[in-house]
Structures are given as structure tokens and as C-alpha cells.
Design a protein around this motif. Structure first.
Motif, PDB file in Angstrom:
ATOM      1  N   THR A 327      35.050  34.211  28.603  1.00  0.00           N
ATOM      2  CA  THR A 327      35.254  34.850  29.830  1.00  0.00           C
ATOM      3  C   THR A 327      35.748  34.585  31.073  1.00  0.00           C
ATOM      4  O   THR A 327      36.583  33.168  30.866  1.00  0.00           O
ATOM      5  N   ARG A 334      46.629  37.242  33.143  1.00  0.00           N
ATOM      6  CA  ARG A 334      45.607  38.481  33.347  1.00  0.00           C
ATOM      7  C   ARG A 334      46.657  39.645  34.095  1.00  0.00           C
ATOM      8  O   ARG A 334      46.937  39.380  35.351  1.00  0.00           O
ATOM      9  N   SER A 338      43.237  43.207  36.601  1.00  0.00           N
ATOM     10  CA  SER A 338      42.102  42.617  37.282  1.00  0.00           C
ATOM     11  C   SER A 338      41.797  41.865  37.731  1.00  0.00           C
ATOM     12  O   SER A 338      41.684  41.564  39.251  1.00  0.00           O
ATOM     13  N   THR A 348      39.340  35.225  36.820  1.00  0.00           N
ATOM     14  CA  THR A 348      38.775  37.429  36.887  1.00  0.00           C
ATOM     15  C   THR A 348      37.499  37.026  36.458  1.00  0.00           C
ATOM     16  O   THR A 348      37.992  36.290  35.410  1.00  0.00           O
ATOM     17  N   THR A 350      37.338  38.691  33.406  1.00  0.00           N
ATOM     18  CA  THR A 350      37.817  39.601  32.678  1.00  0.00           C
ATOM     19  C   THR A 350      37.498  38.360  31.432  1.00  0.00           C
ATOM     20  O   THR A 350      36.539  37.235  31.348  1.00  0.00           O
ATOM     21  N   ASP A 352      37.945  38.053  26.617  1.00  0.00           N
ATOM     22  CA  ASP A 352      38.795  38.457  25.410  1.00  0.00           C
ATOM     23  C   ASP A 352      37.089  38.390  24.557  1.00  0.00           C
ATOM     24  O   ASP A 352      36.066  37.430  24.822  1.00  0.00           O
ATOM     25  N   SER A 362      41.010  42.471  24.225  1.00  0.00           N
ATOM     26  CA  SER A 362      40.351  41.740  25.967  1.00  0.00           C
ATOM     27  C   SER A 362      40.186  43.412  26.722  1.00  0.00           C
ATOM     28  O   SER A 362      40.243  44.602  26.630  1.00  0.00           O
ATOM     29  N   GLY A 364      37.469  44.124  31.223  1.00  0.00           N
ATOM     30  CA  GLY A 364      37.006  42.568  31.612  1.00  0.00           C
ATOM     31  C   GLY A 364      37.072  43.776  33.126  1.00  0.00           C
ATOM     32  O   GLY A 364      37.131  45.338  33.194  1.00  0.00           O
ATOM     33  N   GLN A 365      36.941  43.856  33.978  1.00  0.00           N
ATOM     34  CA  GLN A 365      36.508  44.174  34.706  1.00  0.00           C
ATOM     35  C   GLN A 365      37.779  44.325  35.841  1.00  0.00           C
ATOM     36  O   GLN A 365      38.928  43.784  36.437  1.00  0.00           O
ATOM     37  N   ARG A 366      38.330  45.937  36.208  1.00  0.00           N
ATOM     38  CA  ARG A 366      39.118  46.295  37.402  1.00  0.00           C
ATOM     39  C   ARG A 366      38.869  45.943  38.873  1.00  0.00           C
ATOM     40  O   ARG A 366      38.280  46.582  39.655  1.00  0.00           O
ATOM     41  N   GLY A 402      35.118  49.045  34.766  1.00  0.00           N
ATOM     42  CA  GLY A 402      35.718  47.670  34.002  1.00  0.00           C
ATOM     43  C   GLY A 402      35.770  48.062  31.990  1.00  0.00           C
ATOM     44  O   GLY A 402      34.777  49.707  31.942  1.00  0.00           O
TER      45      GLY A 402
END
Ligand code: ATP
Ligand code: MN
Length: 603
Positions: A327, A334, A338, A348, A350, A352, A362, A364-366, A402
Motif C-alpha cells: 500500500t 501512480r 490517485s 497515495t 493506493t 498493488d 493495482s 486504490g482510492q481516487r 476507490g
């Protein structure tokens, strides 16, 4: 009589049944013979004793379509617990041609390249078939879980799009009524739009990437299992859902694919339901890699393939699972959307997901406000004006959200420990193949096609040449006589095969000399032998004796004995044994872009 499937036979012991399927093999033992028939359920053994029945199948090749009426007999020896006896065999579709691969063996002994060259029949092999049955179950389980448990709606985004969706990456262009459209490399922007509609959404999307990556884990076309959700208390909920869906997939495979997994030697990776996937931050992962290996990558912005492997080994040793989340990746590495960590915007929210040594996801939160999204776009040096549609949704109310993209082929490959992602794609596209076919060899397959292409190239480059049509000349001596040229002006084009890689290479030398196999081995880095003429005719559509020194048209690395570069005139058969080309030696080497070396020795 109604058809019975091989898997249903055990319910009909002592009864008469009718089965249909493909002739798989026959073991001839004289009095008793065992015929194997393949249907979608599996392989059933048929005991053939009657001479007339045997005669119907002995000349058939694998793949012939048969219908058999017979009696079911319990048998502890047979794989299904039953076999068929006293058969009456009908040949529905006979196959008389020998298939290009022995796909009826449990494991096709050939190189992956050869398997891909014959993909349509190779797919019938029990092991290869098992991979794709499992892949179908993976996709099905993903859909079921997302729909039934997560409560997400499936969406269908466009694949042909106007402009690039993320910038940076490489796109395939398509001609769209004179306008250049691109093939989508993800549905990222669409799935975010769909969060504004349905909150939780998922898809099984094709993706296209025009990256010239010749690795064991990159394709140029693949499928992505997409997910995106809005409204969470913590962005780690996205990881929770991915973890649950993967565990559900693994459990489904164990329950529903026992036969396929057994055919593959039970390779399924370890991901016990009760063990959480460990979660490391990127910094912790780098530190851990450094401590385990002594290799200091702590200033790198990315994880190397070696560190991905090491982290999964660690997860297995320490936790007993082969999956690990990494994380909090650096903002620079990114995409623009991200979400920056509030406490440290150089990082970030984010992640993997690594599985058995390879990245499979991949996510994560946007960013979810208009201003933040504009900031992200500008930070990557892009122009917000190019993101009109996408940006508009952030003006009209997007919640925190996300998601992730999980590569289907990557997941199939890692779950089953396949060595190459091409094994997890039915008809793989990569820089050398499209939909399974070799890009070049398919275009110039067969003597006529190759001759036409050589003539086209010569004309296009305005090179001096003569094209002769003559009687068939199987040997160099025949050629020299018919062409009225000296033997040493002839070029012998030879296709060899690497003993280890099984790859083909072409070597071109003067006709009066012999190939120096030691120099060949030095040039290609492995011992080589002459390729079998039957293979050459099958793979390239050319009869030995007609092979032209244009290995490039056959997608082969091509080498010339250096003496050819000095010859004012050379001649060779141009794909057919009845046609020759006469041209200048240096022109030939230029046209083929061949490599030079001392490959000939005295004849
Ligand atoms: P990599 O670093 O391995 O090239 P990526 O980080 O560029 O992958 P993403 O953009 O994060 O890939 O795509 C999400 C997922 O899609 C990846 O984790 C992987 O499972 C899959 N994927 C991406 N590119 C490819 C590819 N070229 N071939 C097969 N699968 C891919
Ligand atoms: Mn990635």
C-alpha cells in the motif's frame, strides 16, 4: 437413443447407452483393445473386441467424431469407475490427416511457440483445456460474488474511444471514418462515472496496451476484472473486498475444478480462507526486501520483479499465504486520479496486490472533488481541458470512492503457477503475435506468397535483379546447371533449430560450401541442428530446396556468410523450386537486414 455424457455413465451400470465425442486414442493389445473417447465431461474407455468394430476405427486419426452405443460396465481400473463394452461404433466425422501436434498426450511435449503456432488444435489437449475451464470458472465466480455478495452492478463500457483515457501509456490507434480513435487500455474513467450511478460496479473488460514488452507477463490484449465502489469508512474496504473475492474464487476452483486441477498436477497456490493477506506499505516492503536479500532498492520508485517474488515468498513463509498487498505508493508513480494521503501528499492511498511473485492488481482510492482532480491532472503535466467528460462528473457530486483492476490472465497464470502469461490466453497477442498468429510468418506463408513479397521488395527498392522460371531444381547443382551460373554464386538457405530453445534461425552460405555448426552455435548462443523438412513445410509452407535466403519474411533471425557480401552476383530459389532470382550480393544482405559472420567451411 439419447446421448449420455461420460460423467453420467456411473448411474447407468449394466445398461445400454449412447455416447458421442472425439476419438482420443486407441491401445491395441490384440484380443482386447482400449479406445478412449473424449467428450465435454472427460474421457471414457471403450473396450473393443469385435474385429469388425475395430476395423472401423483403426485407420482414424485423433479428433474423429464418433457415436458409440454400448453397455456400461463397472470397472475399478477405469478412471471414471466405469467403462463401455460391446460397442457399436458409428464414425460421424472421420479425420484422416495427422494433427500437427500430439495433443492427445497428457502433456504436449513441444515448446510454447510451437503450441501457439497450432493453437486451435493444441487447445484440445487435456491440460490446456483445463487451464481455460478454470479461467472460465474464475470469471464466473468473480461475477457471482460481485453480484450476489458485494451487491455491485455489472457495466459495459466502450472499448473504442476517442482520446486516451489516462495519458502516458501507449495506445493502439484505429481508423474511425478518417478520424483516429484508440482502443481502451482500461475502463477506469467509465467505472468512476458508474459509481456516480450505481455506487458499486464491476466489469469484465477487454484492455489493449501498445507496449513493446516481450516478457512472460505482458500481453497487448487481455481482460480485466474491474471493480469500483463509493462510500466507505476506510479505503482499506476496497482491499477487503478484493481479498474476499479472491478467496471465493480459490474456494470455487477447489470445489468445482478438481478434475482440471488434477490434470495440471494440482498447482493451485496457497491462499487459506482463514489467513488475511498481509498488508505492507511500500516503504515497509522495500525495507523487508532489503533485509531479506541485502539488495538495497530503497530509493527506487517501484518494486522490481525480484522484489515482488521475494515479498510473496515472505508472505508464504511468515503467514502461509501467497498473496500480499503493498500500500501507500509514491504519488509520482501512480496515475493522476490517485488520492493523496492527507498526512503525507507525496504518498497515495493506493495498493498493488502481489500473487505468487507477480503483480496482479493495482487499485486504490481516487480523488473525488473537482478541484482535487484538476490538481492531479496538472501535477502530471496534462491539460484539464482534455478531460471534459470525465471531469464533469466531479462537479455533480462524487462520493469518496476507490476500486481495482485485476488482470484475468495474470490471475489465471499466478493461481495455477503457469510460467508464461500466454498459457493463460486462448489466442494471445503480444508484439510478435496477434490473436495467436505470428505476425510475419502468417503473412508470408507458402512459396507463392514469399516469392511475391520478394519481387515486391526488389521492385520497391529499385534493385537490379532477374527472375527465372525453370524446371524443378531440388539441389544446388541442379540450380547452377539450369540457371547457367557457377555453383559458388548460388546461395544455400538453411533453417536450423536451437537444441534448447527449439527456436528456428536461418543461415545462408555459398552453395559450394558447408555450414559450420560451431560458428552457428556461437552466433545464436546454443547448439543447433537442421530443422526437419516436414516441419519446415508445415511451419513456413515451403519445400526444402525452395527456401529463399529471406528468413526475415519468415520471422526468423537471419545470418549470412560474410563472403556473400562481396559477390557481384548471387542466385537462389525464391520460395519455389521452379523459380530463381539473380541479384547483387550486397543488395540481398541489405534487403534481408541479415547479420554477417564466418558461417561457411569448405564443402
Ligand atoms: P506491470 O507493471 O506489470 O506492467 P501495470 O502496473 O502497468 O502492470 P496496471 O495499469 O496497474 O498494470 O493494470 C492493472 C492490472 O492489469 C495489472 O495488475 C495486471 O494484472 C493487468 N495488466 C496490466 N498490463 C498488463 C499486460 N500488458 N498484460 C497482462 N496483464 C496486464
Ligand atoms: Mn499496476
Amino acid at each position: 437413443m439419447k446421448r449420455t455424457l461420460s460423467t453420467e455413465l456411473s448411474q447407468s451400470v449394466s445398461q445400454k447407452v449412447r455416447v458421442r465425442g472425439w476419438f482420443h486414442s486407441i491401445r491395441l493389445l490384440g484380443k482386447v483393445n482400449f479406445l478412449l473417447l473424449r467428450d465435454r465431461g472427460g474421457i471414457v474407455q471403450v473396450v473393443v473386441q469385435d474385429k469388425e468394430q475395430l476395423r472401423r476405427v483403426t485407420s482414424l486419426q485423433v479428433g474423429s467424431v464418433l457415436a458409440i452405443e454400448a453397455t456400461v460396465n463397472a470397472s475399478s481400473q477405469a478412471a471414471l469407475g466405469v467403462e463401455l463394452i460391446d460397442p457399436d461404433i458409428t464414425v460421424e466425422v472421420p479425420v484422416t490427416e495427422v494433427p500437427p501436434l500430439e495433443y492427445n498426450k497428457p502433456e504436449i511435449g513441444s515448446d510454447l511457440e510451437v503450441i501457439l503456432d497450432h493453437r486451435p488444435v493444441a487447445l484440445r489437449n487435456v491440460q490446456i483445456q483445463a487451464v481455460f475451464r478454470i479461467q472460465a470458472e474464475i470469471a464466473h465466480a468473480y461475477r457471482l460474488y460481485m453480484h450476489d455478495v458485494v451487491g455491485a452492478s455489472e457495466y459495459f463500457a466502450p472499448n473504442m474511444i476517442g482520446a486516451s483515457s489516462e495519458g502516458g501509456a501507449e495506445f493502439f490507434n484505429v481508423d474511425y471514418f478518417g478520424y483516429t480513435a484508440t482502443l481502451a487500455q482500461s475502463s477506469q474513467l467509465y467505472k468512476q462515472m458508474m459509481v456516480g450511478v450505481n455506487e458499486r460496479v464491476f466489469a469484465l473488460m477487454p484492455f489493449f496496451r501498445a507496449e513493446n514488452s516481450n516478457t512472460a507477463r505482458h500481453l497487448t490484449e487481455g481482460k480485466q476484472l474491474e471493480f469500483e465502489m463509493g462510500f466507505f469508512d476506510t479505503w482499506h474496504e476496497v482491499m477487503n473486498i478484493e481479498e474476499q473475492v479472491i478467496k471465493y474464487i480459490v474456494k470455487t476452483l477447489q470445489e468445482r475444478c478438481a478434475r482440471e486441477l488434477a490434470a495440471l498436477g494440482n498447482p493451485l497456490i496457497k491462499a487459506p480462507e482463514t489467513i488475511p493477506f498481509p498488508r505492507l506499505t511500500f516503504a515497509e516492503a522495500q525495507q523487508l526486501y532489503f533485509e531479506r536479500t541485502g539488495k538495497d532498492d530503497r530509493n527506487e520508485p517501484d518494486l522490481s520483479p525480484a522484489s515482488e517474488r521475494a515479498l510473496c515468498e515472505w508472505a508464504l513463509e511468515k503467514h502461509g499465504t501467497e498473496l500480499v498487498f503493498v500500500t501507500d505508493w509514491k504519488t509520482e508513480k501512480r496515475p493522476f486520479y490517485s488520492y493523496p494521503k492527507p498526512e503525507d501528499p507525496t504518498l497515495t492511498n493506493t495498493f498493488d496486490l502481489l500473487c505468487a511473485g507477480t503483480e496482479i492488481t493495482s487499485g486504490g482510492q481516487r480523488r473525488h472533488t473537482f478541484d482535487s482532480m484538476v490538481e492531479g491532472i496538472k501535477m502530471k503535466g496534462m491539460d484539464p481541458n482534455n478531460f471534459g467528460d470525465y471531469l464533469s462528473i466531479f462537479k455533480f457530486g462524487m462520493p469518496e470512492h476507490g476500486g481495482f483492476g485485476l488482470g484475468l490472465e495474470r490471475l489465471t497464470m499466478t493461481l495455477l503457477r503457469l510460467k508464461n502469461i500466454r498459457e493463460a490466453s486462448l489466442f494471445p497477442s503480444d508484439p510478435k503475435r496477434i490473436a495467436g498468429n505470428r505476425i510475419k510468418a502468417k503473412i508470408y506463408y507458402g512459396g507463392e506468397n514469399i516469392r511475391n513479397e520478394i519481387l515486391r521488395l526488389l521492385k520497391m527498392h529499385e534493385m537490379e535483379f532477374k527472375h527465372l522460371v525453370h524446371e524443378e531444381t531440388p539441389t544446388s547443382e541442379d540450380s547452377a546447371r539450369v540457371r547457367g551460373t557457377a555453383l559458388e554464386d548460388g546461395v544455400k538457405a538453411m533453417i536450423v533449430r536451437g537444441k534448447t530453445s527449439k527456436r528456428n534461425f536461418q543461415f545462408n552460405i555459398p552453395s559450394d560450401r558447408r555450414l559450420d555448426m560451431k560458428a552457428v552455435a556461437d552466433a545464436v548462443g546454443e547448439k543447433c541442428e537442421f530443422e526437419d523438412p516436414a516441419v519446415i513445410s508445415d511451419r513456413f509452407g515451403i519445400i526444402v530446396g525452395g527456401v529463399p535466403p529471406f528468413g526475415n519474411l519468415l520471422n526468423l533471425d537471419t545470418y549470412f556468410d560474410q563472403s556473400i557480401a562481396a559477390r557481384a552476383q548471387v542466385n537462389f530459389n525464391c520460395g519455389l523450386r521452379t523459380e530463381s532470382i539473380l541479384m547483387r550480393g550486397p543488395d540481398l544482405i541489405t534487403l534481408v537486414a541479415g547479420k554477417l559472420g564466418p558461417f561457411a567451411k569448405a564443402g
